[in-house]
Scaffold this motif. Structure first.
Motif, PDB file in Angstrom:
ATOM      1  N   ALA A   1     108.874  18.168   5.249  1.00 10.06           N
ATOM      2  CA  ALA A   1     109.062  19.608   5.132  1.00 10.06           C
ATOM      3  C   ALA A   1     110.537  19.998   5.133  1.00 10.06           C
ATOM      4  O   ALA A   1     110.969  20.841   4.334  1.00 10.06           O
ATOM      5  CB  ALA A   1     108.318  20.330   6.259  1.00 10.06           C
TER       6      ALA A   1
ATOM      7  N   GLU B   1     112.212  18.594   1.747  1.00  9.97           N
ATOM      8  CA  GLU B   1     111.741  19.229   0.515  1.00  9.97           C
ATOM      9  C   GLU B   1     112.072  20.713   0.444  1.00  9.97           C
ATOM     10  O   GLU B   1     112.072  21.296  -0.651  1.00  9.97           O
ATOM     11  CB  GLU B   1     110.238  19.004   0.364  1.00  9.97           C
ATOM     12  CG  GLU B   1     109.904  17.543   0.090  1.00  9.97           C
ATOM     13  CD  GLU B   1     108.423  17.255   0.026  1.00  9.97           C
ATOM     14  OE1 GLU B   1     108.072  16.113  -0.320  1.00  9.97           O
ATOM     15  OE2 GLU B   1     107.626  18.154   0.340  1.00  9.97           O
ATOM     16  N   SER B   2     112.348  21.340   1.585  1.00  4.41           N
ATOM     17  CA  SER B   2     112.778  22.743   1.581  1.00  4.41           C
ATOM     18  C   SER B   2     114.288  22.863   1.761  1.00  4.41           C
ATOM     19  O   SER B   2     114.806  23.970   1.816  1.00  4.41           O
ATOM     20  CB  SER B   2     112.066  23.522   2.692  1.00  4.41           C
ATOM     21  OG  SER B   2     112.427  22.999   3.977  1.00  4.41           O
TER      22      SER B   2
ATOM     23  N   GLN C   1     116.116  19.699  -2.000  1.00  4.87           N
ATOM     24  CA  GLN C   1     114.700  19.887  -2.351  1.00  4.87           C
ATOM     25  C   GLN C   1     113.972  18.557  -2.539  1.00  4.87           C
ATOM     26  O   GLN C   1     113.010  18.472  -3.292  1.00  4.87           O
ATOM     27  CB  GLN C   1     114.565  20.720  -3.636  1.00  4.87           C
ATOM     28  CG  GLN C   1     115.196  22.098  -3.541  1.00  4.87           C
ATOM     29  CD  GLN C   1     115.196  22.810  -4.874  1.00  4.87           C
ATOM     30  OE1 GLN C   1     116.249  23.137  -5.403  1.00  4.87           O
ATOM     31  NE2 GLN C   1     114.030  23.069  -5.420  1.00  4.87           N
TER      32      GLN C   1
ATOM     33  N   ALA D   1     106.591  24.177   2.324  1.00  4.33           N
ATOM     34  CA  ALA D   1     106.689  22.722   2.422  1.00  4.33           C
ATOM     35  C   ALA D   1     105.760  22.187   3.507  1.00  4.33           C
ATOM     36  O   ALA D   1     105.170  21.112   3.368  1.00  4.33           O
ATOM     37  CB  ALA D   1     108.131  22.308   2.706  1.00  4.33           C
TER      38      ALA D   1
ATOM     39  N   THR E   1     103.139  24.162  -6.019  1.00 10.07           N
ATOM     40  CA  THR E   1     104.431  23.505  -6.178  1.00 10.07           C
ATOM     41  C   THR E   1     104.374  22.517  -7.333  1.00 10.07           C
ATOM     42  O   THR E   1     103.293  22.145  -7.795  1.00 10.07           O
ATOM     43  CB  THR E   1     104.829  22.748  -4.895  1.00 10.07           C
ATOM     44  OG1 THR E   1     103.806  21.788  -4.578  1.00 10.07           O
ATOM     45  CG2 THR E   1     105.014  23.695  -3.729  1.00 10.07           C
TER      46      THR E   1
END
Length: 517
Positions: free
Chosen positions: A259, A262-263, A267, A292, A330
């Motif tokens: 998380a 990816e955030s 990314q 995420a 996503t």
């Protein structure tokens, strides 16, 4: 006589009186392809050249079939500049012949500085319409209307009804209509979205990064558990709590890993960064930590689908989305895809280490299967040896009469003699500990409390303890297969009675070289 090559361009428009929902399935059937493939590979990039050939009659035949289905196509000569990609609405379209772009610019449908890129290049540049110089006219037997209207390709029509390269600037053509429901979404296709195997390689590397520390911690817990079991200790609920905390930490650690990365600014997790891909929203934007998080826990649903189909959808769907991607809305795209910037025109090749990462899980699975087979064979062999050792023990029947169950009485006697010789060797060390414990009790009034190791291979552990005046010395024998089975993990304890040390043991007294209860 030079042969002029032409291209049949699918504009993405439908003819008047036709409905798009009926045209595209009919066109897919005419081209003998799945409707979804037509939508993902052609319509998503229309206008696009669907066929290039020197055989003009063949292209006109295809154009007639497309017209019957209701699709608008155009024939264009391919000049020396070849074909290019065109950036329409920040989405790469094409490739199409340069003459098609020139026609759109001259008609006013596209600006003269619209961005184009040569096939095989990702360098975008503005297209400037060349001056209206007289073009070379092909011979009559090869001449074709360069922008042939698909409304009625077989019949002559007034010049005003045909779309020509020299169309007046004041008569703009209809722009290509976007696909229904695709406004604001990333276009489909392999140039934008990462497929299954590239994502699998990234996940393999991330699993390796997470798995190494988790495996070390889990191995330590297992080791401590076996050590406690073989030493005769009762770990109680402590190890259950530790195992529970380990699994909670593994879940929380994995969640924060995926998380946060990816955030984050890149990314992408380290595995995704190595593979040149990242996670975005379906419109190409950076996702929040909350989304995420939802994407991570949505993988539970992906895992519930049998045979890994939930994951394999990342190789089959238009935007290469697995189940958790669909649930979190996503996409996993290539690093070059950025909001407000032109889309890439070429798909990056899979790096060599990506294929290595794809193979590694299968290699580990094979090694694990081999190791498991070896472990089971060793375990069964050990149980067989234990069974033979048990067969050499004298077990009394319920009536109190001893029946020998030994396979060989001489073997049983040999084991008994070996145990007595081995235990005799520990007696000097025990005697020294008895003197030490007695002196500690006399000087402090308390029993010595300690756990000690021994260089004697027969001794697994020595424990000094007890409550004054009943001090104890406990010897726990080794679990090593180097000593006879009758003595493994057995206990011998001496208790201070005030004047002497009383012996007790979990072993059959016939194996002991000294009197013991």
């Amino acid at each position: 006589m030079d042969t002029i090559k032409h291209a049949l361009v699918l504009t993405g428009e439908v003819q008047p009186g036709f409905v798009a929902d009926q045209v595209w399935p009919a066109l897919a059937a005419y081209f003998r392809m799945e409707p979804e493939r037509l939508r993902n590979e052609l319509l998503a990039r229309a206008p696009i050249s669907i066929k290039e050939s020197d055989d003009l009659a063949k292209l006109q035949g295809l154009q007639s079939g497309a017209a019957a289905a209701g699709a608008v196509t155009e024939l264009h000569a391919i000049g020396p500049d070849g074909s290019v990609f065109v950036l329409v609405g920040n989405t790469p379209r094409g490739p199409v012949p340069t003459s098609y772009v020139e026609q759109r610019v001259r008609s006013g449908a596209w600006p003269s500085d619209i961005s184009i890129a040569s096939v095989g290049s990702s360098a975008w540049r503005p297209f400037i319409a060349p001056s209206a110089a007289p073009a070379r006219v092909p011979p009559p037997d090869q001449q074709a209307t360069v922008a042939f209207s698909a409304v009625n390709p077989g019949a002559a029509a007034p010049a005003a009804d045909l779309r020509t390269v020299a169309a007046a600037p004041g008569t703009p053509m209809r722009p290509v209509e976007p696909l229904a429901g695709s406004a604001g979404l990333l276009p489909e296709g392999l140039i934008v979205h990462a497929g299954f195997w590239r994502r699998f390689a990234a996940y393999s590397l991330d699993s390796l990064i997470l798995g190494v520390p988790f495996a070390l911690i889990f191995g330590l817990l297992v080791y401590q558990g076996f050590k406690a079991a073989f030493s005769g200790e009762n770990p109680g609920g402590m190890f259950v709590l530790l195992y529970f905390l380990f699994y909670v930490a593994a879940i929380v650690g994995s969640w924060l890993y995926f998380a946060k990365f990816e955030s984050g600014a890149h990314q992408a997790t380290p595995g995704k960064r190595m593979m040149g891909i990242k996670v975005t929203s379906t419109s190409g934007q950076r996702i929040s930590f909350g989304r995420a998080t939802g994407r991570f826990f949505a993988k539970i649903v992906t895992n519930l689908i049998p045979f890994g189909i939930g994951w394999m959808l990342a190789g089959w769907t238009g935007r290469k989305q697995a189940i958790h991607d669909m649930m979190a809305t996503t996409c996993v795209v290539f690093r070059e895809v950025e909001p407000g910037r032109p889309m890439p025109t070429t798909r990056p090749p899979m790096p060599w280490y990506g294929w290595v990462l794809n193979i590694l899980p299968f290699v580990f699975a094979l090694l694990g299967a081999v190791a498991y087979g070896w472990f089971m064979a060793t375990l069964l062999g050990g149980m067989s040896s234990m069974s033979r050792d048990l067969g050499n023990m004298d077990i009394p029947d319920m009536g109190g009469t001893d029946y020998s169950t030994t396979m060989s009485s001489s073997s049983s006697d040999a084991d008994r003699a070996a145990v007595q010789i081995g235990l005799s060797a520990i007696l000097p060390e025990v005697t020294a500990l008895q003197l030490e414990a007695a002196e500690a009790l006399a000087s402090t009034g308390e029993c010595a409390s300690d756990t000690r190791a021994s260089s004697n291979t027969w001794i697994g552990m020595i424990e000094l303890g007890g409550a004054a005046p009943d001090c104890t010395i406990t010897v726990r024998l080794s679990a090593s297969s180097d000593i006879p089975f009758a003595a493994r993990i057995e206990r011998i304890e001496w208790t201070w009675t005030g004047s002497d040390w009383a012996c007790s043991s979990s072993m059959d007294s016939s194996y002991l070289p000294w009197p013991c209860d």
